[in-house]
Scaffold this active site. Structure first.
Site, short mmCIF file in Angstrom:
data_model
loop_
_atom_site.label_atom_id
_atom_site.label_comp_id
_atom_site.label_asym_id
_atom_site.label_seq_id
_atom_site.Cartn_x
_atom_site.Cartn_y
_atom_site.Cartn_z
N ASP A 14 32.61 34.49 12.10
CA ASP A 14 32.08 34.14 10.80
C ASP A 14 32.75 35.06 9.76
O ASP A 14 33.34 36.08 10.11
CB ASP A 14 30.56 34.36 10.82
CG ASP A 14 29.92 34.11 9.48
OD1 ASP A 14 30.24 33.10 8.84
OD2 ASP A 14 29.09 34.94 9.05
N ASP A 219 26.25 36.64 12.03
CA ASP A 219 25.11 37.42 11.53
C ASP A 219 23.93 36.58 11.10
O ASP A 219 22.87 37.12 10.82
CB ASP A 219 25.55 38.29 10.35
CG ASP A 219 25.79 37.47 9.08
OD1 ASP A 219 26.47 36.43 9.16
OD2 ASP A 219 25.27 37.87 8.02
#
Length: 276
Positions: A14, A219
């Site tokens: 990410d 996250d």
């Protein structure tokens, strides 16, 4: 962290809050890990809610020439000649998109915008990026004006802000035949996800490299489908030092550090496992 790694290592990551610091959008603290991957010739695949234009911006800064996944799995962009896509499965439809071979998984953006209008008509106070100016997106997200302009150039996914009963909103989105996810803000999308895109790219890497071991770092809840498809899922800490409580994934590795600092900790640990 001691891991049993088999075959070639492939890393999926990410961006916001993971490779990039959430406050400054800097990857400075991830540079030691990035340099390790380059040294060991390990591909780093960006898998983000960001648009193609935004991801290309960071790929240029990083000197990254590997495939990438945009808009929460909506599109897989593969540099020309990177894979022998003649060997692909019959289920994949590949389009030529300038310098890329594009595997399109997401809904059309025009359809998502129509869905936003329907939701508003049903009484939901929803504002998508398509309703906002560059200045408004910049103010709401902390992006620069140039970055906000790139963030509005969407193909497969519509980020939105919302006030009200989220359960009712999500139920209505589903009734319209669409899906939703959440990173730093909400997103409405079609039948695509980071996990589906990661599975496709992983199979292409297996054909190219033979046996592989996949690692995914994220996250937020929208990273969960990606993490679930990886051999080794890694969660980095939020700015307050916690991990997102939604990430109750089996065998989850909790990196020691916030965002890109935790990212580098994980990469260093992985490389050390390779050398044992």
């Amino acid at each position: 962290m001691t891991l049993c790694l088999k075959g070639h290592l492939v890393i999926f990551t990410d961006l916001d809050g993971t490779l990039l610091d959430l406050q400054t959008y800097s990857f400075e603290k991830a540079l030691p890990g990035i340099e390790l991957l380059e040294k060991h010739d390990i591909p780093l695949i960006i898998c983000s809610s960001k648009t193609r234009q935004e991801i290309e911006f960071y790929r240029r800064k990083l000197g990254n020439e590997h495939p990438f996944i945009s808009e929460n799995g909506g599109g897989i962009f593969i540099p020309n000649q990177y894979f022998d896509l003649n060997a692909r499965t019959a289920a994949l439809t590949v389009e030529i998109e300038n310098d890329y071979q594009l595997i399109r998984l997401g809904a059309k953006y025009s359809e998502l915008r129509k869905a936003v209008e329907v939701l508003r008509a049903k009484g939901f106070f929803i504002t998508g990026f398509g309703d906002m100016s560059n200045e408004e997106v910049s103010e709401a997200t902390g992006l620069t004006l140039a970055e906000a302009e790139m963030a509005k150039q969407r193909d497969f996914d519509e980020p939105f802000f919302f006030e009200g009963d989220s359960a009712a909103l999500f139920s209505t989105i589903a009734s319209l035949g669409f899906h939703y996810t959440k990173g730093e803000i909400f997103h409405i999308l079609g039948n695509s996800s980071k996990g589906k895109a990661v599975s496709i790219l992983s199979s292409l890497y297996e054909k190219k490299l033979g046996g592989i071991t996949t690692v995914a770092l994220g996250d937020s809840p929208n990273d969960i489908p990606m993490l679930e498809k990886a051999d080794f899922p890694v969660a980095v800490q939020k700015p307050d030092g916690t991990y997102d409580p939604a990430m109750n994934i089996p065998n989850l590795i909790k990196a020691e550090g916030v965002g890109p600092e935790g990212w580098t900790w994980a990469i260093r640990s992985l490389i050390a496992s390779l050398q044992e």
